[in-house]
Design a protein around this motif. Structure first.
Motif, PDB file in Angstrom:
ATOM      1  N   ALA A 178      -7.176   0.513  -5.234  1.00  0.00           N
ATOM      2  CA  ALA A 178      -8.272   0.687  -4.284  1.00  0.00           C
ATOM      3  C   ALA A 178      -7.821   1.591  -3.139  1.00  0.00           C
ATOM      4  CB  ALA A 178      -8.714  -0.658  -3.732  1.00  0.00           C
ATOM      5  N   ARG A 179      -8.745   2.416  -2.679  1.00  0.00           N
ATOM      6  CA  ARG A 179      -8.469   3.257  -1.519  1.00  0.00           C
ATOM      7  C   ARG A 179      -9.045   2.541  -0.306  1.00  0.00           C
ATOM      8  NH1 ARG A 179      -9.006   9.685  -1.283  1.00  0.00           N
ATOM      9  NH2 ARG A 179      -8.503   9.966   0.906  1.00  0.00           N
ATOM     10  N   ARG A 180      -8.228   2.408   0.757  1.00  0.00           N
ATOM     11  CA  ARG A 180      -8.652   1.624   1.909  1.00  0.00           C
ATOM     12  C   ARG A 180      -8.280   2.293   3.214  1.00  0.00           C
ATOM     13  NH1 ARG A 180      -6.991  -4.515   0.995  1.00  0.00           N
ATOM     14  NH2 ARG A 180      -8.265  -4.664   2.856  1.00  0.00           N
TER      15      ARG A 180
ATOM     16  N   TYR B 202      -3.640   3.646  -0.385  1.00  0.00           N
ATOM     17  CA  TYR B 202      -4.020   3.064  -1.673  1.00  0.00           C
ATOM     18  C   TYR B 202      -3.383   1.686  -1.773  1.00  0.00           C
ATOM     19  CZ  TYR B 202      -5.460   7.699  -3.253  1.00  0.00           C
ATOM     20  OH  TYR B 202      -6.077   8.916  -3.385  1.00  0.00           O
ATOM     21  N   GLU B 203      -4.181   0.666  -2.075  1.00  0.00           N
ATOM     22  CA  GLU B 203      -3.638  -0.655  -2.336  1.00  0.00           C
ATOM     23  C   GLU B 203      -3.016  -0.630  -3.723  1.00  0.00           C
ATOM     24  OE1 GLU B 203      -4.977  -5.339  -2.559  1.00  0.00           O
ATOM     25  OE2 GLU B 203      -6.405  -3.861  -1.821  1.00  0.00           O
ATOM     26  N   LEU B 204      -1.836  -1.245  -3.854  1.00  0.00           N
ATOM     27  CA  LEU B 204      -1.105  -1.218  -5.116  1.00  0.00           C
ATOM     28  C   LEU B 204      -1.131  -2.582  -5.798  1.00  0.00           C
ATOM     29  CD1 LEU B 204       2.060   0.714  -3.875  1.00  0.00           C
ATOM     30  CD2 LEU B 204      -0.013   1.663  -4.913  1.00  0.00           C
TER      31      LEU B 204
ATOM     32  N   ALA C 293      -2.185   2.349  -8.094  1.00  0.00           N
ATOM     33  CA  ALA C 293      -3.227   2.302  -7.075  1.00  0.00           C
ATOM     34  C   ALA C 293      -4.484   1.664  -7.669  1.00  0.00           C
ATOM     35  CB  ALA C 293      -3.528   3.704  -6.582  1.00  0.00           C
TER      36      ALA C 293
ATOM     37  N   ILE D   2      -1.548   7.273   2.572  1.00  0.00           N
ATOM     38  CA  ILE D   2      -2.069   8.632   2.396  1.00  0.00           C
ATOM     39  C   ILE D   2      -1.819   9.398   3.693  1.00  0.00           C
ATOM     40  CG2 ILE D   2      -4.123  10.042   2.011  1.00  0.00           C
ATOM     41  CD1 ILE D   2      -5.266   7.607   0.435  1.00  0.00           C
TER      42      ILE D   2
ATOM     43  N   VAL E 281       0.842  -1.191   0.000  1.00  0.00           N
ATOM     44  CA  VAL E 281       0.000   0.000   0.000  1.00  0.00           C
ATOM     45  C   VAL E 281       0.877   1.241   0.000  1.00  0.00           C
ATOM     46  CG1 VAL E 281      -1.939  -1.115   1.183  1.00  0.00           C
ATOM     47  CG2 VAL E 281      -0.257   0.121   2.524  1.00  0.00           C
ATOM     48  N   ARG E 282       0.331   2.327  -0.561  1.00  0.00           N
ATOM     49  CA  ARG E 282       0.984   3.638  -0.488  1.00  0.00           C
ATOM     50  C   ARG E 282       0.174   4.444   0.512  1.00  0.00           C
ATOM     51  NH1 ARG E 282       1.311   5.040  -5.542  1.00  0.00           N
ATOM     52  NH2 ARG E 282       3.422   4.276  -5.720  1.00  0.00           N
TER      53      ARG E 282
ATOM     54  N   GLU F 219      -4.942   5.407   6.252  1.00  0.00           N
ATOM     55  CA  GLU F 219      -5.661   5.546   4.993  1.00  0.00           C
ATOM     56  C   GLU F 219      -4.605   5.340   3.914  1.00  0.00           C
ATOM     57  OE1 GLU F 219      -8.772   8.733   3.033  1.00  0.00           O
ATOM     58  OE2 GLU F 219      -7.727   9.226   4.876  1.00  0.00           O
TER      59      GLU F 219
END
Length: 95
Positions: free
Chosen positions: A58-60, A48-50, A56, A30, A27-28, A46
């Motif tokens: 999905a935002r999780r 972004y799944e990579l 990116a 946020i 993940v990156r 928070e």
């Protein structure tokens, strides 16, 4: 002391971070979500799944054990082949 995650950090999440990551993910970050109360050593992030290309997908919002998070070097940016101009053969007509 374990480092605070900051925007742009790429981390690997495995079962060391939480049992929910039986299948490890990158993940990156946020941001960390400090306003949420957690148990000692745990944090909400928070992120972004990579995918495998580093894009990116999905935002999780994730609940992870800070000690199980593995910081990674920034993945290389995906490269696209350079566009080639068509080769012109012979004289160019104008007009």
């Amino acid at each position: 002391m374990i480092a605070t995650m900051k925007a742009g950090d790429v981390v690997l999440l495995t079962t060391a971070a939480s049992v929910q990551f039986l299948r490890p993910i990158f993940v990156r970050v946020i941001r960390e979500l400090p306003e949420r109360h957690t148990y000692d050593g745990w944090v909400w992030i928070e992120a972004y799944e990579l995918n495998v290309a580093g894009d990116a997908v999905a935002r999780r919002e994730l609940y992870v054990r800070r000690g199980g998070v593995r910081f990674q070097a920034q993945p290389a940016a995906p490269t696209t082949p350079a566009r080639r101009r068509p080769v012109r053969r012979g004289p160019v007509r104008v007009g």
